[in-house]
Each structure stands twice: as structure tokens, then as C-alpha cells.
Write a protein that holds these residues in place. Structure first.
Motif, mmCIF file in Angstrom:
data_model
loop_
_atom_site.group_PDB
_atom_site.id
_atom_site.type_symbol
_atom_site.label_atom_id
_atom_site.label_comp_id
_atom_site.label_asym_id
_atom_site.label_seq_id
_atom_site.Cartn_x
_atom_site.Cartn_y
_atom_site.Cartn_z
ATOM 1 N N THR A 186 11.607 4.424 7.675
ATOM 2 C CA THR A 186 12.841 4.239 6.911
ATOM 3 C C THR A 186 12.771 5.088 5.645
ATOM 4 O OG1 THR A 186 11.918 2.308 5.773
ATOM 5 C CG2 THR A 186 13.221 1.906 7.763
ATOM 6 N N LEU A 187 13.880 5.695 5.302
ATOM 7 C CA LEU A 187 13.905 6.539 4.119
ATOM 8 C C LEU A 187 13.757 5.706 2.853
ATOM 9 C CD1 LEU A 187 16.736 9.142 4.853
ATOM 10 C CD2 LEU A 187 14.309 9.625 4.528
ATOM 11 N N PRO A 188 12.893 6.105 1.945
ATOM 12 C CA PRO A 188 12.801 5.397 0.664
ATOM 13 C C PRO A 188 14.010 5.714 -0.198
ATOM 14 C CG PRO A 188 11.386 7.329 0.645
ATOM 15 C CD PRO A 188 11.952 7.227 2.034
ATOM 16 N N PRO A 189 14.263 4.922 -1.230
ATOM 17 C CA PRO A 189 15.339 5.252 -2.164
ATOM 18 C C PRO A 189 15.124 6.638 -2.782
ATOM 19 C CG PRO A 189 14.530 3.025 -2.544
ATOM 20 C CD PRO A 189 13.594 3.653 -1.571
ATOM 21 N N GLU A 190 16.218 7.280 -3.104
ATOM 22 C CA GLU A 190 16.124 8.627 -3.664
ATOM 23 C C GLU A 190 15.303 8.638 -4.945
ATOM 24 O OE1 GLU A 190 16.916 11.906 -6.255
ATOM 25 O OE2 GLU A 190 17.694 9.863 -6.615
ATOM 26 N N ALA A 211 0.828 -6.543 -11.304
ATOM 27 C CA ALA A 211 2.068 -5.775 -11.435
ATOM 28 C C ALA A 211 3.090 -6.208 -10.388
ATOM 29 C CB ALA A 211 1.771 -4.279 -11.307
ATOM 30 N N PHE A 212 2.641 -6.421 -9.159
ATOM 31 C CA PHE A 212 3.550 -6.874 -8.103
ATOM 32 C C PHE A 212 4.169 -8.214 -8.469
ATOM 33 C CE2 PHE A 212 4.307 -9.440 -4.313
ATOM 34 C CZ PHE A 212 5.129 -8.605 -3.563
ATOM 35 N N SER A 213 3.345 -9.130 -8.964
ATOM 36 C CA SER A 213 3.858 -10.447 -9.334
ATOM 37 C C SER A 213 4.881 -10.354 -10.462
ATOM 38 C CB SER A 213 2.695 -11.352 -9.751
ATOM 39 O OG SER A 213 3.161 -12.614 -10.173
ATOM 40 N N LEU A 214 4.609 -9.505 -11.446
ATOM 41 C CA LEU A 214 5.548 -9.354 -12.559
ATOM 42 C C LEU A 214 6.890 -8.820 -12.082
ATOM 43 C CD1 LEU A 214 3.210 -7.804 -15.286
ATOM 44 C CD2 LEU A 214 3.971 -10.178 -15.106
ATOM 45 N N MET A 215 6.855 -7.790 -11.223
ATOM 46 C CA MET A 215 8.106 -7.201 -10.746
ATOM 47 C C MET A 215 8.817 -8.114 -9.760
ATOM 48 S SD MET A 215 7.166 -3.127 -10.420
ATOM 49 C CE MET A 215 5.596 -3.345 -9.552
ATOM 50 N N HIS A 223 9.618 -0.552 -5.390
ATOM 51 C CA HIS A 223 11.016 -0.440 -4.961
ATOM 52 C C HIS A 223 11.173 0.404 -3.699
ATOM 53 C CE1 HIS A 223 12.880 -2.513 -8.357
ATOM 54 N NE2 HIS A 223 11.961 -1.951 -9.123
ATOM 55 N N ARG A 224 10.051 0.804 -3.094
ATOM 56 C CA ARG A 224 10.109 1.534 -1.820
ATOM 57 C C ARG A 224 10.682 0.670 -0.709
ATOM 58 N NH1 ARG A 224 10.662 3.003 2.564
ATOM 59 N NH2 ARG A 224 9.537 4.591 3.766
ATOM 60 N N GLY A 225 10.370 -0.606 -0.708
ATOM 61 C CA GLY A 225 10.849 -1.509 0.328
ATOM 62 C C GLY A 225 10.624 -2.947 -0.085
ATOM 63 N N ALA A 226 11.001 -3.868 0.795
ATOM 64 C CA ALA A 226 10.855 -5.293 0.517
ATOM 65 C C ALA A 226 9.493 -5.752 1.035
ATOM 66 C CB ALA A 226 11.975 -6.089 1.174
ATOM 67 N N PHE A 227 8.509 -5.829 0.150
ATOM 68 C CA PHE A 227 7.174 -6.268 0.533
ATOM 69 C C PHE A 227 7.146 -7.798 0.583
ATOM 70 C CE2 PHE A 227 6.589 -2.123 -1.474
ATOM 71 C CZ PHE A 227 5.803 -1.477 -0.539
ATOM 72 N N ALA A 259 0.668 -7.212 1.334
ATOM 73 C CA ALA A 259 1.393 -6.095 1.940
ATOM 74 C C ALA A 259 1.523 -4.937 0.963
ATOM 75 C CB ALA A 259 2.775 -6.562 2.404
ATOM 76 N N PHE A 260 1.732 -5.249 -0.301
ATOM 77 C CA PHE A 260 1.821 -4.220 -1.338
ATOM 78 C C PHE A 260 0.500 -3.483 -1.483
ATOM 79 C CE2 PHE A 260 1.893 -3.061 -5.967
ATOM 80 C CZ PHE A 260 2.953 -2.168 -5.901
ATOM 81 N N ILE A 261 -0.601 -4.230 -1.501
ATOM 82 C CA ILE A 261 -1.933 -3.639 -1.612
ATOM 83 C C ILE A 261 -2.220 -2.757 -0.396
ATOM 84 C CG2 ILE A 261 -4.400 -4.145 -1.656
ATOM 85 C CD1 ILE A 261 -2.984 -4.642 -4.302
#
Length: 321
Positions: A120-124, A299-303, A213-217, A222-224
Motif C-alpha cells: 500500500t502506498l504510504p502518505p505523500e 514514542a509509539f505510545s505518545l503518538m 503515520h505510514r499505516g495503522a499499527f 508491530a511498530f517495532i
């Protein structure tokens, strides 16, 4: 009741000037120019019905193909070169040519497609920030090489200073563009949240923000894993070796996180965690990797929650790190 047509598996070997396209593992192979015009013309010749298209990810040479295939609505599977090389050896394919590689990719998609996810294409904004981060890293590395190579060359000190000053200004301009892109995408708040973590600077925060913001982790794990900081288990019989990193993500993001961990290891907040890793028998590099993983989780938790960073002392390691 009509039966569903069997999908056609297409493998594409990508080079700078051309694309070798195999219609199935044993099908014909055609070569077209690696240009957007030629790719769009080829897509119009494809038969109707389900198509599964696979290609090797090769730096930037596959981008025109990627964008055209996804715009046409076909599922695309990007295969990294290392995995394809191992698959070639596992299937006893001894020769390596562009047509053979195209057929090998078609075979891989046909046999392993149920375990693959379409790209899937990431956001621009994500693409742009990652591109700027990589270009800046290349610029800085080149400037370091020039400084080390030319600093003692007599008769050129003024020219060398001017050249390095230009490189430094360009690096600052690139960093300013990164911040502007984050502001335009309404990601600047997440950028500030990440910068609140000890050791995380503007560039590391931008890398974390763009990746998030690349995708819905679904989870921090999954982020790691997407960052390539997940540990691969190595166990056989009575041997249970310490795992190694998968390194499947963007290497520039991992480099920035490693630098952030080096800075954080000297802070009052993270120094106990780093020392606890060393006490467990970790090498300095392994301890920094564990700390980088911990920072990425925070960082993931904060965002994810939109909360602000609250410093607290981390003394113990855990199974997740």
C-alpha cells in the motif's frame, strides 16, 4: 454456479532501463522500457480477471512501476532482494538472468502469495520526509569524507571551508523542509511529543513521526517489527543462541534511533536502564539497541494516545526489550 477464474501470477524483474515481465512461472517473458508511458501501455494489454503482480524492490528503479500498478487497481507484492536470493537457492535455481528472475518472482508470488500482503502506498508526507532524511544523511556522510580527506591539503583551506559551509547550509535547509512538511501534514504535535523523550532530537522525532503515520499499527510490537528492531529467535536442539535483529525496516530510521539511544544512555532517566542491560551481559551495542527499542515504544505510545511525555527513571529491562 460459475467457478472463479484462477489468478494470473506475474513476476517483474526491474532494472534501470527495462522491465522483464513473466506471465507465470513457465509463461512467456517480455521486455519493456522502464518508463511510465511504456508501463501504462503494458497495463492496458493485461487480460481481465484477478492478477497478482510481484516485483523486486530495487532502490528507486521500481517506483514508476509501483505507482502505475497500484493506480490501475492491481495488487502488488514488493519482494526484497535478500529474500529473493534465498528463495533462489532454496529452489535450486542455479542461473541468474533477468528472464529467469522474472519467472522466479512469478513462482514466489504463486507459491507464497497467501502469506504476503499487497503493498500500500504510504502518505505523500511520509514518502517526502523519508526521502529528505536519506538525502540529508548522504550529504552529511559526504561532508565528513571531504573534511577528513581535504583538511590537511595545503593551498585549499579557503575552498574547503567554503565547500563544507555550503554543505552545512544545505543540511539545515533540508531539516527546515522536513519540519515544514510535518506542519503541513498536521503531524507537528506528534513531532514535539517525540522530542520530549531524552535523546530524541528533531531528526529522530521526524523519522518516528513519519513511520508512525505510514499505516495503522495494531500494537507497539508491530511498530517495532516495521522498524526492523524485532529480534529473530535462533533455536535448534539444545542450542538457544541470542537472537539478531530482523533489520527489515528503513536503515536510516534505525541509525537515527541508535544515535538517540547513545544520547539517552547518558541521561538520568535512561542511564539506569542502559546499565541494567550491561549488567545482564549485553554488549554496549546490544544495550543501545534495547534502549532504542524502548524509546521507540514510548514514542509509539505518545503518538497513539496523544499524551505528553512524563520522564521517569527506567531501572529494569523486560522481556519485550
Amino acid at each position: 454456479m460459475t467457478s472463479q477464474p484462477s489468478p494470473i501470477h506475474i513476476g517483474i524483474d526491474v532494472s534501470k532501463a527495462s522491465l522483464d515481465i513473466a506471465l507465470g512461472e513457465h509463461g512467456p517473458v517480455q521486455r519493456i522500457d522502464n518508463t511510465p508511458l511504456a508501463i501504462r501501455a503494458w497495463l492496458r494489454t493485461l487480460p481481465s480477471g484477478p492478477l497478482h503482480i510481484g516485483c523486486e524492490a530495487t532502490g528507486t528503479y521500481h517506483l514508476a512501476l509501483r505507482d502505475a500498478v497500484i493506480k490501475a487497481g492491481h495488487p502488488l507484492y514488493l519482494i526484497d532482494g535478500y529474500r529473493l536470493s534465498r528463495y533462489r537457492g532454496a529452489t535450486s535455481v542455479r542461473a541468474k538472468t533477468d528472464p529467469i528472475d522474472a519467472r522466479l518472482i512469478a513462482r514466489y508470488v504463486a507459491k507464497e502469495g497467501s502469506h504476503l500482503r499487497p503493498y500500500t502506498l504510504p502518505p505523500e508526507a511520509t514518502q517526502r520526509v523519508q526521502q529528505l532524511l536519506r538525502r540529508r544523511a548522504t550529504l552529511v556522510r559526504t561532508a565528513v569524507i571531504l573534511r577528513q580527506s581535504l583538511f590537511d591539503l595545503p593551498g585549499f583551506k579557503r575552498e574547503v571551508r567554503a565547500l563544507l559551509a555550503k554543505a552545512d547550509r544545505l543540511a539545515q535547509q533540508i531539516q527546515a523542509q522536513i519540519v515544514e512538511k510535518l506542519k503541513a501534514s498536521d503531524w507537528i504535535d506528534d513531532h514535539r511529543r517525540c522530542q520530549g523523550i531524552e535523546g530524541v532530537g528533531p531528526l529522530s522525532a521526524a523519522a518516528l513521526c513519519a513511520t508512525f503515520h505510514r499505516g495503522a499499527f495494531k500494537s507497539a510490537d508491530a511498530f517495532i517489527a516495521y522498524l526492523g528492531l524485532d529480534v529473530c529467535v535462533r533455536q535448534s536442539g539444545n542450542q538457544n543462541a541470542r537472537g539478531t535483529l530482523s533489520k527489515k525496516g528503513d536503515p536510516e530510521v534505525r541509525r537515527l534511533l541508535h544515535n538517540a539511544a547513545m544520547a539517552a544512555s547518558r541521561s538520568a532517566t535512561w542511564k539506569p536502564f542502559y546499565q541494567a542491560c550491561i549488567a545482564r551481559g549485553f554488549s554496549c551495542t546490544q544495550a543501545l539497541v534495547a534502549l532504542a527499542r524502548k524509546i521507540a515504544r514510548v514514542a509509539f505510545s505518545l503518538m497513539k494516545t496523544g499524551s505528553q511525555y512524563q520522564p521517569r527513571e527506567h531501572k529494569n529491562t523486560c522481556a519485550q526489550t
